[in-house]
Motif scaffolding. Structure first.
Motif, PDB file in Angstrom:
ATOM      1  N   ALA A   1     -31.583  81.774  34.025  1.00  0.00           N
ATOM      2  CA  ALA A   1     -32.560  80.822  34.563  1.00  0.00           C
ATOM      3  C   ALA A   1     -32.162  79.409  34.168  1.00  0.00           C
TER       4      ALA A   1
ATOM      5  N   PRO B   1     -38.003  88.317  41.673  1.00  0.00           N
ATOM      6  CA  PRO B   1     -37.953  86.976  41.070  1.00  0.00           C
ATOM      7  C   PRO B   1     -39.283  86.246  41.145  1.00  0.00           C
TER       8      PRO B   1
ATOM      9  N   LEU C   1     -41.536  83.052  32.723  1.00  0.00           N
ATOM     10  CA  LEU C   1     -40.729  82.398  31.707  1.00  0.00           C
ATOM     11  C   LEU C   1     -41.648  81.577  30.814  1.00  0.00           C
TER      12      LEU C   1
ATOM     13  N   VAL D   1     -36.812  75.044  39.092  1.00  0.00           N
ATOM     14  CA  VAL D   1     -36.429  76.263  38.403  1.00  0.00           C
ATOM     15  C   VAL D   1     -35.691  77.155  39.390  1.00  0.00           C
ATOM     16  N   GLY D   2     -34.624  77.783  38.924  1.00  0.00           N
ATOM     17  CA  GLY D   2     -33.864  78.695  39.767  1.00  0.00           C
ATOM     18  C   GLY D   2     -33.155  79.720  38.902  1.00  0.00           C
ATOM     19  N   CYS D   3     -32.842  80.869  39.497  1.00  0.00           N
ATOM     20  CA  CYS D   3     -32.213  81.955  38.755  1.00  0.00           C
ATOM     21  C   CYS D   3     -30.959  82.449  39.468  1.00  0.00           C
TER      22      CYS D   3
ATOM     23  N   CYS E   1     -39.096  82.540  39.898  1.00  0.00           N
ATOM     24  CA  CYS E   1     -37.801  81.909  39.689  1.00  0.00           C
ATOM     25  C   CYS E   1     -36.938  82.196  40.905  1.00  0.00           C
TER      26      CYS E   1
ATOM     27  N   MET F   1     -38.370  85.857  28.724  1.00  0.00           N
ATOM     28  CA  MET F   1     -38.488  86.335  30.101  1.00  0.00           C
ATOM     29  C   MET F   1     -39.268  87.638  30.111  1.00  0.00           C
TER      30      MET F   1
ATOM     31  N   LEU G   1     -33.835  75.605  34.179  1.00  0.00           N
ATOM     32  CA  LEU G   1     -35.087  74.885  34.329  1.00  0.00           C
ATOM     33  C   LEU G   1     -34.846  73.404  34.074  1.00  0.00           C
TER      34      LEU G   1
END
Length: 264
Positions: free
Chosen positions: A189, A242, A247, A174-176, A261, A204, A191
Motif C-alpha cells: 500500500a 481491495p 489500513l 491511497v493505492g495498492c 485501497c 492491514m 499512502l
C-alpha cells in the motif's frame, strides 16, 4: 455498581515463581451506559490491568491474542459494534504486538431488536493478558442496560479516542499493488499522507480466514509505504477485496484509519 463474574486460567511457566491469580492481573466490569435519542444503546467493557500487564487489540500482531466476543446470551440485541480506542504498539521479545495496558474501556454500541424494550447484555469474552508470561482469560459479564440516563463520560472519552479518518488528517491518495507469493498474496500500500511524529506502524486487516503479517513500513518523501503478506488458512478459500481492506496508521499519540485501497 453492576456485578461481574471473572475467571482466569493460568498457564504454567518456569518464569513464574508463584502462581498468578486473577486478582493479581485483571479486573473487569460492564459499564451500563445509556440509550441515545436515536435508539442506539451504549455500554462498555471496562478492564483494569495490573502494572506491566497488557491485553490485545482486534489485530494483535504476531505474538498477540485477538479477543473473542460472544453475545449469544443477550436479550433484545439486534447488532453489536465494538468501538476500539487507539491502541499502543509494543515490542515483545523482538516481535510486534498491539494492545492496551492500565485502564481499558471498550465501548459497545448495540442496536436493539425492539426499541421499546430494554436490552439485557450478556458478554462472554476470551482474551490474552501478558507480562513476562501470557495467560488466557475468560470473562462473563451481564447486566440490564438503562433506557434513560446521561452519557457515561468514560465511555464517551473512549469513543473519542478511536482512530480518526485519515482523509481528514491529510491523506490525499491511497493505492495498492498485489502480487502472488507461494502461499498467498503480498499487498503493498502507498499512502500520500504527511509524516507523523515518531515511528509509524501500519496495520492491514481484511475479511476472511486469512493470516496477515506485520507490515514492513518505509517512507518515500510524503508517501508512506506498507507491505504485508496475506496467507489463507490451509484448505480455506480466500478472495482479496481491495474495497474492504482496512489500513490503520499508528504513531505516538495518533491513530488514523482508511478503508479501501484501489489496485494500481
Amino acid at each position: 455498581m453492576m456485578r461481574y463474574v471473572l475467571s482466569l486460567i493460568c498457564l504454567s511457566s518456569p518464569l513464574a515463581a508463584q502462581p498468578v491469580t486473577q486478582d493479581d492481573v485483571l479486573r473487569a466490569e460492564l459499564r451500563p451506559g445509556w440509550r441515545s435519542e436515536s435508539g442506539q444503546q451504549f455500554a462498555a467493557l471496562h478492564l483494569q490491568l495490573a502494572p506491566h500487564w497488557k491485553t490485545y487489540w482486534r489485530a494483535p500482531g504476531d505474538a498477540g491474542v485477538a479477543p473473542i466476543f460472544d453475545w449469544s446470551g443477550s436479550e433484545n440485541v439486534g447488532a453489536v459494534q465494538i468501538h476500539w480506542p487507539r491502541p499502543e504498539v509494543f515490542d515483545f521479545q523482538g516481535m510486534q504486538t498491539i494492545g492496551y495496558r492500565g485502564d481499558v474501556v471498550l465501548p459497545v454500541e448495540i442496536t436493539p431488536k425492539d426499541p421499546q424494550r430494554p436490552v439485557r447484555l450478556q458478554a462472554g469474552v476470551e482474551l490474552g493478558v501478558c507480562n513476562d508470561i501470557c495467560m488466557p482469560a475468560a470473562l462473563s459479564l451481564a447486566g440490564l442496560l438503562p433506557m434513560t440516563g446521561a452519557p457515561d463520560g468514560m465511555i464517551s472519552d473512549a469513543m473519542a479516542a478511536v482512530p480518526a479518518d485519515a482523509a481528514r488528517a491529510g491523506l490525499t491518495q491511497v493505492g495498492c499493488r498485489v502480487e502472488d507469493i507461494q502461499d498467498g498474496l503480498r499487498v503493498t500500500a502507498r499512502l500520500a499522507i504527511p509524516p507523523a511524529p515518531g515511528h509509524e506502524t501500519v496495520v492491514m486487516e481484511t475479511d476472511g480466514p486469512v493470516w496477515v503479517s506485520d507490515s514492513a513500513v518505509s517512507r518515500e518523501g510524503s508517501d508512506l509505504i506498507a507491505m504485508a503478506d496475506f496467507v489463507p488458512q490451509p484448505g480455506q478459500a480466500f478472495t482479496f477485496d481491495p474495497a474492504r481492506l482496512r489500513l490503520t496508521i499508528l504513531s505516538p499519540g495518533q491513530a488514523l484509519e482508511v478503508t479501501g485501497c484501489p489496485i494500481n
